[in-house]
Design a protein around this motif. Structure first.
Motif, PDB file in Angstrom:
ATOM      1  N   SER A 151       0.823  -1.214   0.000  1.00 42.98           N
ATOM      2  CA  SER A 151       0.000   0.000   0.000  1.00 42.98           C
ATOM      3  C   SER A 151       0.853   1.260   0.000  1.00 42.98           C
ATOM      4  N   GLU A 152       2.069   1.161   0.532  1.00 50.55           N
ATOM      5  CA  GLU A 152       2.963   2.319   0.583  1.00 50.55           C
ATOM      6  C   GLU A 152       3.666   2.574  -0.750  1.00 50.55           C
ATOM      7  N   VAL A 153       3.936   1.519  -1.519  1.00 46.39           N
ATOM      8  CA  VAL A 153       4.714   1.696  -2.758  1.00 46.39           C
ATOM      9  C   VAL A 153       3.843   1.759  -3.996  1.00 46.39           C
ATOM     10  N   THR A 154       2.594   1.324  -3.923  1.00 47.37           N
ATOM     11  CA  THR A 154       1.819   1.128  -5.139  1.00 47.37           C
ATOM     12  C   THR A 154       1.465   2.423  -5.862  1.00 47.37           C
ATOM     13  N   ARG A 155       1.426   2.309  -7.168  1.00 50.84           N
ATOM     14  CA  ARG A 155       0.902   3.360  -8.034  1.00 50.84           C
ATOM     15  C   ARG A 155      -0.398   2.896  -8.686  1.00 50.84           C
ATOM     16  N   ARG A 156      -0.917   1.786  -8.216  1.00 50.16           N
ATOM     17  CA  ARG A 156      -2.119   1.185  -8.774  1.00 50.16           C
ATOM     18  C   ARG A 156      -3.330   1.514  -7.912  1.00 50.16           C
ATOM     19  N   SER A 157      -4.507   1.344  -8.492  1.00 50.41           N
ATOM     20  CA  SER A 157      -5.740   1.601  -7.744  1.00 50.41           C
ATOM     21  C   SER A 157      -6.030   0.499  -6.739  1.00 50.41           C
ATOM     22  N   PRO A 159      -4.144  -1.897  -4.231  1.00 48.33           N
ATOM     23  CA  PRO A 159      -2.866  -2.239  -3.599  1.00 48.33           C
ATOM     24  C   PRO A 159      -2.783  -3.687  -3.137  1.00 48.33           C
ATOM     25  N   ALA A 160      -3.863  -4.456  -3.291  1.00 47.97           N
ATOM     26  CA  ALA A 160      -3.889  -5.823  -2.780  1.00 47.97           C
ATOM     27  C   ALA A 160      -3.335  -6.845  -3.763  1.00 47.97           C
ATOM     28  N   VAL A 161      -3.091  -6.454  -5.011  1.00 47.90           N
ATOM     29  CA  VAL A 161      -2.654  -7.412  -6.029  1.00 47.90           C
ATOM     30  C   VAL A 161      -1.289  -8.000  -5.665  1.00 47.90           C
ATOM     31  N   VAL A 162      -1.204  -9.327  -5.741  1.00 48.97           N
ATOM     32  CA  VAL A 162       0.055 -10.044  -5.508  1.00 48.97           C
ATOM     33  C   VAL A 162       0.263 -11.003  -6.674  1.00 48.97           C
ATOM     34  N   LEU A 163       1.454 -10.957  -7.253  1.00 49.77           N
ATOM     35  CA  LEU A 163       1.789 -11.799  -8.392  1.00 49.77           C
ATOM     36  C   LEU A 163       2.877 -12.793  -8.015  1.00 49.77           C
ATOM     37  N   SER A 164       2.944 -13.853  -8.793  1.00 50.29           N
ATOM     38  CA  SER A 164       4.003 -14.848  -8.633  1.00 50.29           C
ATOM     39  C   SER A 164       4.528 -15.207 -10.014  1.00 50.29           C
ATOM     40  N   MET A 165       5.818 -15.534 -10.088  1.00 46.37           N
ATOM     41  CA  MET A 165       6.401 -15.989 -11.341  1.00 46.37           C
ATOM     42  C   MET A 165       7.517 -16.981 -11.027  1.00 46.37           C
ATOM     43  N   LEU A 166       7.887 -17.785 -12.012  1.00 46.90           N
ATOM     44  CA  LEU A 166       9.072 -18.614 -11.880  1.00 46.90           C
ATOM     45  C   LEU A 166      10.274 -17.721 -12.159  1.00 46.90           C
ATOM     46  N   GLY A 167      11.251 -17.736 -11.269  1.00 47.81           N
ATOM     47  CA  GLY A 167      12.317 -16.741 -11.348  1.00 47.81           C
ATOM     48  C   GLY A 167      13.516 -17.111 -12.192  1.00 47.81           C
ATOM     49  N   GLY A 181      15.375  -2.732  -9.460  1.00 45.52           N
ATOM     50  CA  GLY A 181      16.719  -2.922  -8.926  1.00 45.52           C
ATOM     51  C   GLY A 181      17.162  -1.828  -7.971  1.00 45.52           C
ATOM     52  N   ALA A 182      16.572  -0.650  -8.087  1.00 46.41           N
ATOM     53  CA  ALA A 182      16.943   0.477  -7.217  1.00 46.41           C
ATOM     54  C   ALA A 182      16.334   0.370  -5.829  1.00 46.41           C
ATOM     55  N   ARG A 183      15.335  -0.505  -5.677  1.00 44.92           N
ATOM     56  CA  ARG A 183      14.604  -0.584  -4.405  1.00 44.92           C
ATOM     57  C   ARG A 183      15.299  -1.513  -3.412  1.00 44.92           C
ATOM     58  N   GLU A 192      10.265 -14.792  -5.944  1.00 47.43           N
ATOM     59  CA  GLU A 192       9.288 -15.128  -6.985  1.00 47.43           C
ATOM     60  C   GLU A 192       7.939 -14.466  -6.739  1.00 47.43           C
ATOM     61  N   VAL A 193       7.751 -13.910  -5.537  1.00 46.37           N
ATOM     62  CA  VAL A 193       6.579 -13.085  -5.230  1.00 46.37           C
ATOM     63  C   VAL A 193       6.959 -11.605  -5.232  1.00 46.37           C
ATOM     64  N   TYR A 194       8.024 -11.288  -4.540  1.00 45.87           N
ATOM     65  CA  TYR A 194       8.436  -9.892  -4.371  1.00 45.87           C
ATOM     66  C   TYR A 194       8.712  -9.187  -5.692  1.00 45.87           C
ATOM     67  N   VAL A 195       9.487  -9.812  -6.568  1.00 49.45           N
ATOM     68  CA  VAL A 195       9.934  -9.124  -7.784  1.00 49.45           C
ATOM     69  C   VAL A 195       8.771  -8.783  -8.714  1.00 49.45           C
ATOM     70  N   PRO A 196       7.926  -9.741  -9.111  1.00 51.01           N
ATOM     71  CA  PRO A 196       6.826  -9.357 -10.008  1.00 51.01           C
ATOM     72  C   PRO A 196       5.800  -8.453  -9.353  1.00 51.01           C
ATOM     73  N   THR A 197       5.552  -8.657  -8.054  1.00 50.39           N
ATOM     74  CA  THR A 197       4.570  -7.822  -7.357  1.00 50.39           C
ATOM     75  C   THR A 197       5.056  -6.385  -7.262  1.00 50.39           C
ATOM     76  N   LEU A 198       6.320  -6.202  -6.922  1.00 44.83           N
ATOM     77  CA  LEU A 198       6.871  -4.851  -6.858  1.00 44.83           C
ATOM     78  C   LEU A 198       6.828  -4.187  -8.232  1.00 44.83           C
ATOM     79  N   ALA A 199       7.226  -4.912  -9.280  1.00 41.10           N
ATOM     80  CA  ALA A 199       7.196  -4.337 -10.630  1.00 41.10           C
ATOM     81  C   ALA A 199       5.782  -3.881 -10.995  1.00 41.10           C
ATOM     82  N   HIS A 200       4.803  -4.697 -10.672  1.00 43.14           N
ATOM     83  CA  HIS A 200       3.406  -4.331 -10.947  1.00 43.14           C
ATOM     84  C   HIS A 200       3.018  -3.063 -10.202  1.00 43.14           C
ATOM     85  N   HIS A 201       3.322  -3.008  -8.919  1.00 44.56           N
ATOM     86  CA  HIS A 201       2.883  -1.862  -8.116  1.00 44.56           C
ATOM     87  C   HIS A 201       3.671  -0.594  -8.426  1.00 44.56           C
ATOM     88  N   LEU A 202       4.821  -0.728  -9.050  1.00 47.22           N
ATOM     89  CA  LEU A 202       5.541   0.456  -9.519  1.00 47.22           C
ATOM     90  C   LEU A 202       4.996   0.965 -10.855  1.00 47.22           C
TER      91      LEU A 202
END
Length: 251
Positions: A151-157, A159-167, A181-183, A192-202
């Protein structure tokens, strides 16, 4: 012409790493391959490669990756700093040593797919997992800091979206990669959760590799299926931990 940086993550000893580097050299010159090394510091010193960086973070070296929340944040941060000194790259392909290229025009295909999808990131087995019983979601959601962070980092409407990917392999625009990478990772999260979720919310658009997921799995050993996968239309193959001596040239 767009230029792609191959960010190759490996912990292999030099004798095993060398043929992997030679395979990637067929589609990316030496100056376009950045080796992120997660093995021992002694082994790192014996690897002759023009662009390499030692990743000391113990959270890259987990055994039970999911429960210990393995992190590639140190890799992304080091590559981010390296890219700050190399403005010539437009895209980044972040791949592990056992995720092999099968075709010589891999980056042309990935760049075209990225543009067709109007995406910033292509990932394997990308899925939305919030509100599900997915174990990766449940053990993150149980930590009150997790959704607070989103909720603090999101630029989306939403903030609850969470994504997963194979890394094991992902293709990025420079802008998206540099933003993630700057974060700093504020507390342990599984990459595999943090990276895609952060990219989405940015604010970046992520899309799945779709039919190419057939050739990329989390477990197994597909060293004997390289030719068959290529004939079936595969661009890459994972996992191949035992690279065959007769792997040959990319086509």
């Amino acid at each position: 012409m767009a230029k792609v940086l191959t960010l190759l993550l490996s912990h292999q000893p030099e004798r095993e790493l060398r043929p992997v580097l030679m395979l990637w050299q067929q589609l990316a010159g030496d100056d376009s391959i950045l080796l992120a090394y997660g093995g021992t510091e002694a082994a790192f010193g014996g690897i002759a490669w023009p662009h390499k960086m030692f990743i000391a973070d113990p959270r890259l070296r987990t055994r039970d990756h999911q429960r210990e929340r393995q992190s590639c944040t140190a890799v992304l941060h080091a590559a981010h700093q390296w890219l700050n000194r190399h403005a010539e790259f437009d895209f980044v392909y972040f791949t592990e040593f056992d995720h092999l290229p099968l075709v010589i025009d891999l980056y042309e295909r990935m760049t075209a797919r990225l543009r067709d999808e109007r995406a910033d990131v292509l990932a394997f087995h990308l899925q939305r997992i919030d509100g599900t019983s997915h174990p990766h979601y449940l053990y993150h959601a149980a930590d009150p800091a997790f959704h607070k962070f989103l909720s603090e980092v999101t630029r989306r409407s939403d903030p609850a979206v969470v994504l997963s990917m194979l890394g094991t392999g992902s293709f990025w625009t420079r802008e998206a990669f540099q933003a993630v990478g700057a974060r700093a990772e504020p507390f342990p999260m599984y990459s595999e959760v943090y990276v895609p979720t952060l990219a989405h919310h940015l604010g970046f658009r992520l899309r799945d590799f779709a039919e190419q997921g057939e050739f990329v799995r989390a477990t197994g050993e597909f060293g004997g299926e390289i030719s068959a996968a290529r004939e079936r239309g595969g661009w890459t193959l994972h996992p191949v931990k035992n690279l065959p001596a007769d792997v040959g040239l990319l086509q």
